[in-house]
Design a protein around this motif. Sequence first.
Motif, PDB file in Angstrom:
ATOM      1  N   ARG A 152      24.598 -24.822 -27.380  1.00 12.89           N
ATOM      2  CA  ARG A 152      24.345 -26.119 -28.019  1.00 12.89           C
ATOM      3  C   ARG A 152      22.858 -26.448 -27.931  1.00 12.89           C
ATOM      4  NH1 ARG A 152      28.119 -31.292 -26.719  1.00 12.89           N
ATOM      5  NH2 ARG A 152      27.147 -32.771 -28.126  1.00 12.89           N
ATOM      6  N   ASP A 153      22.288 -26.752 -29.084  1.00 13.92           N
ATOM      7  CA  ASP A 153      20.895 -27.211 -29.111  1.00 13.92           C
ATOM      8  C   ASP A 153      20.895 -28.684 -29.521  1.00 13.92           C
ATOM      9  OD1 ASP A 153      20.629 -27.457 -32.060  1.00 13.92           O
ATOM     10  OD2 ASP A 153      20.726 -25.275 -32.069  1.00 13.92           O
ATOM     11  N   ARG A 196      23.919 -29.479 -32.311  1.00 12.73           N
ATOM     12  CA  ARG A 196      24.626 -28.407 -33.016  1.00 12.73           C
ATOM     13  C   ARG A 196      25.121 -27.394 -31.989  1.00 12.73           C
ATOM     14  NH1 ARG A 196      20.817 -26.806 -36.779  1.00 12.73           N
ATOM     15  NH2 ARG A 196      19.602 -26.230 -34.982  1.00 12.73           N
ATOM     16  N   THR A 197      26.377 -26.979 -32.124  1.00  9.59           N
ATOM     17  CA  THR A 197      26.952 -25.950 -31.260  1.00  9.59           C
ATOM     18  C   THR A 197      27.269 -24.733 -32.108  1.00  9.59           C
ATOM     19  OG1 THR A 197      27.922 -27.593 -29.781  1.00  9.59           O
ATOM     20  CG2 THR A 197      28.859 -25.375 -29.705  1.00  9.59           C
ATOM     21  N   VAL A 198      26.749 -23.600 -31.693  1.00 11.30           N
ATOM     22  CA  VAL A 198      27.107 -22.324 -32.306  1.00 11.30           C
ATOM     23  C   VAL A 198      28.075 -21.661 -31.339  1.00 11.30           C
ATOM     24  CG1 VAL A 198      26.279 -20.107 -33.171  1.00 11.30           C
ATOM     25  CG2 VAL A 198      24.856 -22.147 -33.428  1.00 11.30           C
ATOM     26  N   TRP A 199      29.215 -21.226 -31.848  1.00 15.65           N
ATOM     27  CA  TRP A 199      30.250 -20.646 -31.001  1.00 15.65           C
ATOM     28  C   TRP A 199      30.628 -19.264 -31.513  1.00 15.65           C
ATOM     29  CZ3 TRP A 199      34.479 -19.322 -33.768  1.00 15.65           C
ATOM     30  CH2 TRP A 199      34.720 -20.012 -34.957  1.00 15.65           C
ATOM     31  N   ALA A 200      31.098 -18.457 -30.591  1.00 13.93           N
ATOM     32  CA  ALA A 200      31.601 -17.126 -30.924  1.00 13.93           C
ATOM     33  C   ALA A 200      32.758 -16.821 -30.010  1.00 13.93           C
ATOM     34  CB  ALA A 200      30.504 -16.076 -30.748  1.00 13.93           C
ATOM     35  N   TRP A 201      33.721 -16.079 -30.518  1.00 11.01           N
ATOM     36  CA  TRP A 201      34.793 -15.636 -29.634  1.00 11.01           C
ATOM     37  C   TRP A 201      35.123 -14.189 -29.893  1.00 11.01           C
ATOM     38  CZ3 TRP A 201      39.508 -14.097 -31.537  1.00 11.01           C
ATOM     39  CH2 TRP A 201      39.957 -14.632 -32.737  1.00 11.01           C
ATOM     40  N   MET A 202      35.572 -13.557 -28.830  1.00  7.40           N
ATOM     41  CA  MET A 202      35.980 -12.162 -28.864  1.00  7.40           C
ATOM     42  C   MET A 202      37.244 -12.036 -28.022  1.00  7.40           C
ATOM     43  SD  MET A 202      32.617 -12.032 -26.766  1.00  7.40           S
ATOM     44  CE  MET A 202      32.287 -13.420 -27.752  1.00  7.40           C
ATOM     45  N   PRO A 203      38.003 -10.964 -28.204  1.00 10.74           N
ATOM     46  CA  PRO A 203      39.254 -10.847 -27.437  1.00 10.74           C
ATOM     47  C   PRO A 203      38.965 -10.632 -25.954  1.00 10.74           C
ATOM     48  CG  PRO A 203      38.876  -8.858 -28.726  1.00 10.74           C
ATOM     49  CD  PRO A 203      37.809  -9.837 -29.104  1.00 10.74           C
ATOM     50  N   THR A 219      29.627 -22.691 -36.514  1.00  8.16           N
ATOM     51  CA  THR A 219      28.736 -23.774 -36.097  1.00  8.16           C
ATOM     52  C   THR A 219      29.497 -25.086 -36.198  1.00  8.16           C
ATOM     53  OG1 THR A 219      26.826 -22.588 -36.970  1.00  8.16           O
ATOM     54  CG2 THR A 219      26.556 -24.937 -36.599  1.00  8.16           C
ATOM     55  N   ARG A 220      29.256 -25.942 -35.227  1.00  5.38           N
ATOM     56  CA  ARG A 220      29.887 -27.260 -35.210  1.00  5.38           C
ATOM     57  C   ARG A 220      28.782 -28.298 -35.010  1.00  5.38           C
ATOM     58  NH1 ARG A 220      33.119 -26.140 -31.219  1.00  5.38           N
ATOM     59  NH2 ARG A 220      31.829 -27.019 -29.560  1.00  5.38           N
ATOM     60  N   LEU A 221      28.721 -29.272 -35.912  1.00  2.00           N
ATOM     61  CA  LEU A 221      27.784 -30.384 -35.739  1.00  2.00           C
ATOM     62  C   LEU A 221      28.479 -31.448 -34.911  1.00  2.00           C
ATOM     63  CD1 LEU A 221      26.284 -30.597 -39.321  1.00  2.00           C
ATOM     64  CD2 LEU A 221      25.306 -29.523 -37.289  1.00  2.00           C
ATOM     65  N   THR A 255      16.048 -28.964 -24.350  1.00  2.00           N
ATOM     66  CA  THR A 255      17.013 -28.256 -23.506  1.00  2.00           C
ATOM     67  C   THR A 255      18.064 -27.592 -24.388  1.00  2.00           C
ATOM     68  OG1 THR A 255      18.441 -30.179 -23.245  1.00  2.00           O
ATOM     69  CG2 THR A 255      16.759 -29.843 -21.553  1.00  2.00           C
ATOM     70  N   ILE A 256      18.632 -26.535 -23.853  1.00  2.00           N
ATOM     71  CA  ILE A 256      19.704 -25.793 -24.516  1.00  2.00           C
ATOM     72  C   ILE A 256      20.850 -25.702 -23.521  1.00  2.00           C
ATOM     73  CG2 ILE A 256      20.360 -23.622 -25.651  1.00  2.00           C
ATOM     74  CD1 ILE A 256      17.984 -24.980 -27.040  1.00  2.00           C
ATOM     75  N   SER A 257      22.071 -25.882 -24.003  1.00  2.00           N
ATOM     76  CA  SER A 257      23.249 -25.788 -23.138  1.00  2.00           C
ATOM     77  C   SER A 257      24.105 -24.618 -23.568  1.00  2.00           C
ATOM     78  CB  SER A 257      24.086 -27.068 -23.231  1.00  2.00           C
ATOM     79  OG  SER A 257      23.320 -28.176 -22.827  1.00  2.00           O
ATOM     80  N   GLY A 258      24.779 -24.040 -22.612  1.00  2.00           N
ATOM     81  CA  GLY A 258      25.712 -22.954 -22.901  1.00  2.00           C
ATOM     82  C   GLY A 258      27.015 -23.193 -22.177  1.00  2.00           C
TER      83      GLY A 258
END
Length: 165
Positions: free
Chosen positions: A112-113, A155-162, A147-149, A95-98
């Motif tokens: 998050r995978d 593992r969570t990959v994150w991105a942010w934009m304005p 990326t955050r373990l 499963t993958i979470s968002g």
Amino acid sequence: MLPTAQSGAQVALSPLEIEQWPHTLAARYLTRAWPKGRPASFRVPALERAVPVCRDMTRMWMDAGGITEDNARRTVLLVVSELMTNAIIHTNSSTISGRLRKAGERLVVEVRDEGRTSAVPRARRADDTEYGRGLVLVIKSVQALGTRLETDGSRTVWAWMPTPR
């Protein structure tokens, strides 16, 4: 699970619901009642067909949150698509979470995978000219990517934009 006003949307879809999307109870409910201004979380099976479903849920979240600026919408959809696709293709996750949220002046996308890298790389097809460009496009489109373990090994990959004005 369907959303509540306090928690925002927390949606978990089965493989059958992914295949039947948008003809599901969750899709009908979210179209009418996505909690405005609240975070959205979703969990989907690691199926390629889940990526367009996640894009649909992301559009619904942006619609409910009043995110109408075209460039911001395109960027968020690109980030969700690429991070979900990478998690599905390059990990052995079931499963993958968002998660989608506004944090002050930022729009935040997290995927998050289960943290298990695939031992068998995806075979590149002859018509796969875009293969490998997704993260480059994401990096060029966002203000920050990381990326955050997690303590459970995921593992969570994150991105942010304005946040658009």
